[in-house]
Design a protein around this motif. Structure first.
Motif, mmCIF file in Angstrom:
data_model
loop_
_atom_site.group_PDB
_atom_site.id
_atom_site.type_symbol
_atom_site.label_atom_id
_atom_site.label_comp_id
_atom_site.label_asym_id
_atom_site.label_seq_id
_atom_site.Cartn_x
_atom_site.Cartn_y
_atom_site.Cartn_z
ATOM 1 N N UNK A 45 2.353 -2.881 5.189
ATOM 2 C CA UNK A 45 1.570 -3.074 3.971
ATOM 3 C C UNK A 45 1.629 -4.532 3.547
ATOM 4 N N UNK A 46 0.695 -4.927 2.749
ATOM 5 C CA UNK A 46 0.756 -6.218 2.107
ATOM 6 C C UNK A 46 0.496 -6.009 0.617
ATOM 7 N N UNK A 47 1.404 -6.500 -0.197
ATOM 8 C CA UNK A 47 1.248 -6.300 -1.637
ATOM 9 C C UNK A 47 0.222 -7.291 -2.166
ATOM 10 N N UNK A 48 -0.780 -6.737 -2.829
ATOM 11 C CA UNK A 48 -1.849 -7.583 -3.345
ATOM 12 C C UNK A 48 -1.530 -8.013 -4.764
ATOM 13 N N UNK A 49 -0.896 -7.132 -5.503
ATOM 14 C CA UNK A 49 -0.610 -7.409 -6.906
ATOM 15 C C UNK A 49 0.633 -6.627 -7.304
ATOM 16 N N UNK A 50 1.433 -7.228 -8.177
ATOM 17 C CA UNK A 50 2.632 -6.542 -8.685
ATOM 18 C C UNK A 50 2.667 -6.678 -10.178
ATOM 19 N N UNK A 110 -4.911 -6.764 4.972
ATOM 20 C CA UNK A 110 -4.822 -6.454 3.553
ATOM 21 C C UNK A 110 -5.288 -7.577 2.649
ATOM 22 N N UNK A 119 3.953 -11.414 3.713
ATOM 23 C CA UNK A 119 3.936 -12.852 3.492
ATOM 24 C C UNK A 119 5.337 -13.331 3.167
#
Lengths: 324, 329
Positions: free
Chosen positions: B323-328, B206, B11
């Motif tokens: 990949x797609x980061x869902x949470x950091x 994702x 994103x």
């Protein structure tokens, strides 16, 4: 690479980033973190630990959150779905801030106590230091033998003298990571890819432990895929700057075959004149081979076009390394 | 829309700025393709339900080529500022209509709605609630289905096949009622006929996709019979989706497998002929030789195609992330 959602005023970047991908490693998170912290205790570098949850179905993420709450040096990344080890490592690399990055398995089979030695080696002037599981603690027939065979072939094909390509415990200089981009299942080929951009690579023996918790995610069917991927990678890295040459080379054998059949046809025409009609098979085969050669040449042109388009859009500059 | 429609890009930026005064805008995107009912009636039927939620909402009708807004709808759109009408000059299909609607709408949440009543109006609220509750996308699952057993069987077969090749099983992907946040909508790789697989695509990208049971609209019930061409197209769609889901990163795995099969059979045939020739039998009159060479040629061509695919993937690699980061944290 810009990272979405980076806070406005970040704390000073640590010197070292430790990246560990985790997939269904709930029980391993806590001991792993403890181990790493212990191992880096005496080191005067500042560090961060990036735990990448690769879409685990167990409570790995809850464990990561817990660990991060207890120690500000621990950061967590949760991926949208399970994308595999390569992409998970890539996620960790993209978010790592340290000038030196160390990757290791999340299953406690690598020993974080080897990290300081790896970094010391890196400081001798290398861009990549690979761990080598000298006394590997895995099943002999299912894991060690296929791995040994695969590594021999990888060495032969890539010409990079690394004994153990599959070991996740590696130390990288950040400048190297920004030059290689991994996708699909390429983490095994990090040494080969690094060599293809001119990195200086070293190897050193590291400890290896048997799995304590959880299950291995590997099977023997992987070896075949790895070899197929390797051949592909070899071809691509060899010919990526001049694909047409590769395809023309590949079209030489079909061209030769076409020639052979043409000669056979001429021989058949002159020697067995009465059976001229049956000799049609030879010119047919020659035409097919010739068509194949032509087709490969055309494909090479297509690849060349793709390359030009990409380079024009990416403003690609040739790799140059800072020395010293 | 910008060319973000490449499978599996990260994103670029998170959410747009929220609306002032805490008032959220919901964009209802209605692609008018293939089948259309009285749109004014549709608007009147669904708006009261949305109005009770106390949110602002706008309607974006996208007319595919060949469809015209009715005079009543034109009148209504002049009266109400939050009705927007867009029209394609040519027939571009539902996916393109959805894209345009998403691009031209301004809402933080996007609700897609077919141009005919598929679900009962009260089904919209649970979908929006699911998005508020943290899901990236909420898709309606018409249940209980009021359709004939024939249509239900078709639907089940379609979802069985798809469930087998993607990692999640959805029950009603044909339903066009979905709610999603704007950032998800804009990140979806929508092209071709991919609107049929939106939940599965979002899942692969994702995102967290939730299925919400929504009562089917009585006017949507009945038996629909399609011609063989429709089924054939559906199968092709499934094949496309399957290929994209499995081999976008490794095209050679697919082409190589098929190509090697051809190459193997061709090789065996040619080798057998060679052995015969060495034994002294003439082969100049054996059409089998042509078959052998043809198969080898086909195999080489397929593998060559796969290689070109690999080169393109390799060249694209620096720009894409799988990949797609869902949470950091």
């Amino acid at each position: 690479m810009t990272v979405p959602g980076t806070p406005a005023a970040p704390p000073p970047a640590p010197d070292l980033s430790v990246v560990a991908p985790l997939y269904n490693e709930s029980e391993n998170v806590k001991p792993l973190v403890e181990w790493i912290v212990q191992a880096l205790e005496g080191d005067r570098r500042s560090y961060e630990i990036i735990l990448v949850d690769d879409g685990s179905r167990d409570d790995t993420w809850a464990q990561v959150v817990q660990a991060a709450a207890a120690d500000h040096r621990i950061r967590g990344l949760r991926l949208g779905r399970n994308v595999g080890q390569t992409a998970a490592m890539m996620a960790g690399f993209d978010h790592a801030q340290g000038q030196v990055v160390v990757s290791l398995d999340g299953d406690l089979q690598n020993d974080p106590r080897d990290i300081p030695a790896l970094i010391a080696k890196l400081d001798e002037g290398y861009d990549l230091v690979c761990g080598w599981r000298e006394r590997r603690q895995d099943k002999l027939l299912l894991r060690k033998v296929p791995s040994w065979v695969a590594n021999r072939i990888i060495r032969r094909l890539t010409g990079v003298p690394i004994t153990d390509n599959g070991c996740s415990l590696k130390a990288y200089r950040r400048t190297l990571l920004s030059r290689i981009s991994l996708y699909a299942e390429q983490h095994r080929f990090i040494p080969a890819l690094s060599a293809s951009v001119g990195a200086r690579i070293a190897e050193m023996p590291v400890r290896h432990h048997a799995r304590r918790f959880g299950e291995s995610k590997y099977g023997i069917s992987r070896t075949v895929k790895v070899l197929a991927d390797l051949i592909t990678l070899k071809m691509i890295t060899t010919f990526r700057s001049r694909p047409l040459v590769g395809f023309i080379t590949a079209s030489l054998p079909p061209l030769g075959a076409a020639l052979v059949f043409t000669i056979l046809w001429l021989v058949a025409l002159t020697q067995f004149a009465p059976v001229k009609s049956t000799a049609l098979v030879f010119p047919g085969a020659a035409a097919l081979w010739l068509a194949t050669a032509l087709y490969l040449f055309m494909l090479g042109l297509v690849a060349e076009v793709a390359l030009r388009t990409e380079q024009a859009s990416a403003n690609a500059t040739p790799t140059a390394w800072e020395v010293g | 829309m910008t060319a973000k429609g490449v499978l599996m890009e990260p994103l670029p930026t998170p959410l747009r700025a929220a609306h002032p005064a805490g008032e959220r805008l919901v964009s209802v995107v209605v692609p008018v393709v293939e089948r259309v009912d009285d749109l004014v009636a549709l608007y009147r039927e669904f708006t009261p339900e949305l109005a009770t939620r106390g949110e602002r909402f706008e309607f974006v009708f996208v007319f595919d080529g060949g469809f015209e807004p009715s005079p009543e709808l034109l009148l209504l759109s002049r009266e109400i500022a939050d009705i927007h009408l867009l029209r394609f000059a040519q027939r571009f299909g539902e996916t393109a209509a959805l894209r345009l609607g998403i691009e031209r709408s301004r809402g933080e949440v996007i609700l897609t709605l077919p141009a005919y009543p598929q679900v009962r109006p009260e089904g919209l609220a649970p979908l929006l609630d699911a998005v508020d509750g943290g899901a990236d996308m909420a898709v309606a699952n018409r249940s209980p289905r009021l359709d004939s057993w024939l249509n239900r069987m078709q639907s089940r077969a379609f979802h069985q096949i798809l469930g087998g090749i993607s990692d999640h099983r959805f029950h009603d992907m044909a339903c066009g009622v979905r709610a999603m946040s704007r950032r998800v909508a804009e990140a979806l790789p929508l092209y071709g006929d991919m609107h049929r697989f939106i939940p599965a695509i979002a899942m692969r990208e994702g995102f967290v996709v939730q299925e919400v049971a929504v009562p089917q609209h009585p006017r949507n019930a009945g038996t629909r019979v399609y011609g063989p061409a429709v089924y054939f197209r559906r199968l092709l769609d499934i094949a496309t989706f399957f290929f994209l889901a499995k081999f976008t990163e490794k095209p050679l795995r697919f082409f190589g497998l098929v190509g090697s099969a051809f190459l193997g059979v061709g090789g065996i045939v040619s080798f057998a002929l060679l052995v015969e020739r060495l034994q002294g039998n003439p082969i100049a009159n054996r059409p089998l030789l042509l078959l052998g060479v043809l198969l080898i040629a086909l195999g080489v061509q397929l593998i060559g195609l796969g290689l070109v695919g690999e080169i393109i993937v390799h060249l694209r690699a620096p720009h894409r992330r799988a990949y797609r980061v869902r949470e950091r944290i």
